[in-house]
Design a protein around this motif. Structure first.
Motif, PDB file in Angstrom:
ATOM      1  N   PHE A 192      13.703   9.758  -1.435  1.00 19.73           N
ATOM      2  CA  PHE A 192      12.379   9.727  -0.829  1.00 19.73           C
ATOM      3  C   PHE A 192      12.322  10.732   0.302  1.00 19.73           C
ATOM      4  CE2 PHE A 192      12.937   5.666  -2.827  1.00 19.73           C
ATOM      5  CZ  PHE A 192      11.701   5.398  -3.384  1.00 19.73           C
ATOM      6  N   THR A 193      11.129  11.293   0.509  1.00 18.68           N
ATOM      7  CA  THR A 193      10.906  12.206   1.619  1.00 18.68           C
ATOM      8  C   THR A 193       9.531  11.905   2.201  1.00 18.68           C
ATOM      9  OG1 THR A 193      11.013  14.508   2.340  1.00 18.68           O
ATOM     10  CG2 THR A 193       9.877  14.075   0.254  1.00 18.68           C
ATOM     11  N   SER A 194       9.316  12.369   3.401  1.00 19.77           N
ATOM     12  CA  SER A 194       8.036  12.171   4.064  1.00 19.77           C
ATOM     13  C   SER A 194       7.244  13.476   4.041  1.00 19.77           C
ATOM     14  CB  SER A 194       8.263  11.733   5.514  1.00 19.77           C
ATOM     15  OG  SER A 194       7.041  11.579   6.188  1.00 19.77           O
ATOM     16  N   ILE A 195       5.967  13.365   3.723  1.00 16.77           N
ATOM     17  CA  ILE A 195       5.091  14.542   3.742  1.00 16.77           C
ATOM     18  C   ILE A 195       3.863  14.225   4.584  1.00 16.77           C
ATOM     19  CG2 ILE A 195       5.851  15.348   1.478  1.00 16.77           C
ATOM     20  CD1 ILE A 195       3.069  14.351   0.412  1.00 16.77           C
ATOM     21  N   GLN A 196       3.248  15.258   5.108  1.00 17.83           N
ATOM     22  CA  GLN A 196       1.991  15.090   5.834  1.00 17.83           C
ATOM     23  C   GLN A 196       0.852  15.534   4.929  1.00 17.83           C
ATOM     24  OE1 GLN A 196       1.697  17.184   9.561  1.00 17.83           O
ATOM     25  NE2 GLN A 196       0.027  15.874  10.263  1.00 17.83           N
ATOM     26  N   VAL A 197      -0.130  14.677   4.801  1.00 16.81           N
ATOM     27  CA  VAL A 197      -1.296  14.983   3.969  1.00 16.81           C
ATOM     28  C   VAL A 197      -2.110  16.072   4.653  1.00 16.81           C
ATOM     29  CG1 VAL A 197      -3.406  14.044   2.935  1.00 16.81           C
ATOM     30  CG2 VAL A 197      -1.340  12.621   3.076  1.00 16.81           C
ATOM     31  N   GLU A 198      -2.466  17.078   3.879  1.00 18.20           N
ATOM     32  CA  GLU A 198      -3.274  18.174   4.402  1.00 18.20           C
ATOM     33  C   GLU A 198      -4.727  18.008   3.958  1.00 18.20           C
ATOM     34  OE1 GLU A 198      -1.453  21.828   3.183  1.00 18.20           O
ATOM     35  OE2 GLU A 198       0.452  21.321   4.126  1.00 18.20           O
ATOM     36  N   GLU A 199      -5.608  18.669   4.641  1.00 14.37           N
ATOM     37  CA  GLU A 199      -7.028  18.650   4.286  1.00 14.37           C
ATOM     38  C   GLU A 199      -7.190  19.049   2.814  1.00 14.37           C
ATOM     39  OE1 GLU A 199     -10.761  17.608   5.028  1.00 14.37           O
ATOM     40  OE2 GLU A 199      -9.320  17.725   6.689  1.00 14.37           O
ATOM     41  N   ASP A 251      -6.197   0.932  -1.546  1.00  9.95           N
ATOM     42  CA  ASP A 251      -7.480   1.449  -2.023  1.00  9.95           C
ATOM     43  C   ASP A 251      -7.370   2.884  -2.555  1.00  9.95           C
ATOM     44  OD1 ASP A 251      -6.997   2.757   0.342  1.00  9.95           O
ATOM     45  OD2 ASP A 251      -8.815   2.076   1.344  1.00  9.95           O
ATOM     46  N   GLN A 252      -6.158   3.396  -2.640  1.00  7.98           N
ATOM     47  CA  GLN A 252      -5.872   4.762  -3.090  1.00  7.98           C
ATOM     48  C   GLN A 252      -6.610   5.827  -2.274  1.00  7.98           C
ATOM     49  OE1 GLN A 252      -5.958   5.369  -7.337  1.00  7.98           O
ATOM     50  NE2 GLN A 252      -4.238   3.998  -7.635  1.00  7.98           N
ATOM     51  N   GLU A 253      -6.859   5.526  -1.022  1.00 11.19           N
ATOM     52  CA  GLU A 253      -7.512   6.471  -0.110  1.00 11.19           C
ATOM     53  C   GLU A 253      -6.489   7.027   0.863  1.00 11.19           C
ATOM     54  OE1 GLU A 253     -10.769   7.462  -0.135  1.00 11.19           O
ATOM     55  OE2 GLU A 253     -11.020   6.262  -1.951  1.00 11.19           O
ATOM     56  N   ILE A 254      -6.450   8.354   0.991  1.00 15.11           N
ATOM     57  CA  ILE A 254      -5.601   9.000   1.981  1.00 15.11           C
ATOM     58  C   ILE A 254      -6.457   9.964   2.791  1.00 15.11           C
ATOM     59  CG2 ILE A 254      -3.471   8.753   0.658  1.00 15.11           C
ATOM     60  CD1 ILE A 254      -3.753  11.687  -0.191  1.00 15.11           C
ATOM     61  N   THR A 255      -5.985  10.280   3.991  1.00 15.69           N
ATOM     62  CA  THR A 255      -6.732  11.187   4.859  1.00 15.69           C
ATOM     63  C   THR A 255      -5.801  12.265   5.402  1.00 15.69           C
ATOM     64  OG1 THR A 255      -6.325   9.764   6.771  1.00 15.69           O
ATOM     65  CG2 THR A 255      -8.375   9.401   5.565  1.00 15.69           C
ATOM     66  N   ALA A 256      -6.383  13.378   5.812  1.00 16.21           N
ATOM     67  CA  ALA A 256      -5.621  14.481   6.388  1.00 16.21           C
ATOM     68  C   ALA A 256      -4.830  13.983   7.591  1.00 16.21           C
ATOM     69  CB  ALA A 256      -6.556  15.614   6.789  1.00 16.21           C
ATOM     70  N   ASP A 257      -3.639  14.540   7.771  1.00 16.93           N
ATOM     71  CA  ASP A 257      -2.706  14.234   8.854  1.00 16.93           C
ATOM     72  C   ASP A 257      -1.971  12.907   8.674  1.00 16.93           C
ATOM     73  OD1 ASP A 257      -3.251  16.649  10.152  1.00 16.93           O
ATOM     74  OD2 ASP A 257      -4.974  15.772  11.189  1.00 16.93           O
ATOM     75  N   MET A 258      -2.277  12.163   7.636  1.00  9.47           N
ATOM     76  CA  MET A 258      -1.555  10.934   7.321  1.00  9.47           C
ATOM     77  C   MET A 258      -0.172  11.326   6.791  1.00  9.47           C
ATOM     78  SD  MET A 258      -2.690   8.295   4.298  1.00  9.47           S
ATOM     79  CE  MET A 258      -3.466   6.931   5.090  1.00  9.47           C
ATOM     80  N   TYR A 259       0.842  10.530   7.098  1.00  9.70           N
ATOM     81  CA  TYR A 259       2.174  10.751   6.551  1.00  9.70           C
ATOM     82  C   TYR A 259       2.403   9.796   5.389  1.00  9.70           C
ATOM     83  CZ  TYR A 259       3.501  13.853  10.320  1.00  9.70           C
ATOM     84  OH  TYR A 259       3.576  14.914  11.171  1.00  9.70           O
ATOM     85  N   LEU A 260       2.986  10.311   4.310  1.00  7.14           N
ATOM     86  CA  LEU A 260       3.311   9.508   3.141  1.00  7.14           C
ATOM     87  C   LEU A 260       4.794   9.645   2.816  1.00  7.14           C
ATOM     88  CD1 LEU A 260       0.424  10.440   0.655  1.00  7.14           C
ATOM     89  CD2 LEU A 260       0.613   8.371   2.048  1.00  7.14           C
ATOM     90  N   VAL A 261       5.380   8.563   2.373  1.00  5.53           N
ATOM     91  CA  VAL A 261       6.727   8.599   1.825  1.00  5.53           C
ATOM     92  C   VAL A 261       6.558   8.747   0.321  1.00  5.53           C
ATOM     93  CG1 VAL A 261       8.853   7.301   1.482  1.00  5.53           C
ATOM     94  CG2 VAL A 261       7.650   7.182   3.681  1.00  5.53           C
ATOM     95  N   VAL A 262       7.136   9.815  -0.240  1.00  7.10           N
ATOM     96  CA  VAL A 262       6.984  10.086  -1.671  1.00  7.10           C
ATOM     97  C   VAL A 262       8.357  10.174  -2.333  1.00  7.10           C
ATOM     98  CG1 VAL A 262       4.745  11.227  -1.451  1.00  7.10           C
ATOM     99  CG2 VAL A 262       6.816  12.575  -1.291  1.00  7.10           C
ATOM    100  N   PRO A 263       8.445   9.692  -3.570  1.00  2.87           N
ATOM    101  CA  PRO A 263       9.720   9.755  -4.284  1.00  2.87           C
ATOM    102  C   PRO A 263       9.914  11.109  -4.966  1.00  2.87           C
ATOM    103  CG  PRO A 263       8.111   8.596  -5.608  1.00  2.87           C
ATOM    104  CD  PRO A 263       7.434   8.934  -4.299  1.00  2.87           C
ATOM    105  N   TYR A 264      11.161  11.468  -5.149  1.00  2.00           N
ATOM    106  CA  TYR A 264      11.505  12.629  -5.962  1.00  2.00           C
ATOM    107  C   TYR A 264      12.899  12.388  -6.536  1.00  2.00           C
ATOM    108  CZ  TYR A 264      14.511  14.278  -2.127  1.00  2.00           C
ATOM    109  OH  TYR A 264      15.493  14.381  -1.172  1.00  2.00           O
ATOM    110  N   TYR A 265      13.238  13.103  -7.571  1.00  2.00           N
ATOM    111  CA  TYR A 265      14.546  12.965  -8.205  1.00  2.00           C
ATOM    112  C   TYR A 265      15.359  14.235  -8.006  1.00  2.00           C
ATOM    113  CZ  TYR A 265      13.426   8.595 -10.515  1.00  2.00           C
ATOM    114  OH  TYR A 265      13.134   7.287 -10.762  1.00  2.00           O
TER     115      TYR A 265
END
Length: 100
Positions: free
Chosen positions: A41-48, A82-96
């Protein structure tokens, strides 16, 4: 006689439980032996302009059956209901990645 039936029932349920555990662990080890990839897992910042769909298209790999499966995992991991995200929000996303 009643006590004997109760003990038999408990033993039967116990044997079924042990068989289920053994079956699950055996099939899991076969999958792990055949798969040289590990989930991280890694953390990303949601962009506009980002959406869950665009993030999934960019980051998901062949381990997922569909883009919806990847999006659902991202939502579950980040407690997004609610499957809603906004800019500047941080998400933890999976990767292999390949096992080391």
């Amino acid at each position: 006689m009643r006590k004997r039936e109760m003990i038999g029932c408990i033993l039967f349920i116990g044997i079924l439980f042990i068989m289920a555990v053994l079956l699950f662990t055996k099939s899991r080890s076969v999958v792990d032996a055949n798969d040289n990839r590990v989930k991280r897992f890694t953390s990303i910042q949601v962009e506009e302009g980002d959406s869950l769909w665009s993030i999934a298209r960019e980051r998901m790999s062949e381990e997922y059956e569909s883009i919806d499966d990847y999006i659902q995992e991202v939502c579950d991991t980040n407690h997004i209901y609610d499957q809603e995200i906004t800019a500047d929000m941080y998400l933890v996303v999976p990767y292999y990645t390949d096992k080391e």
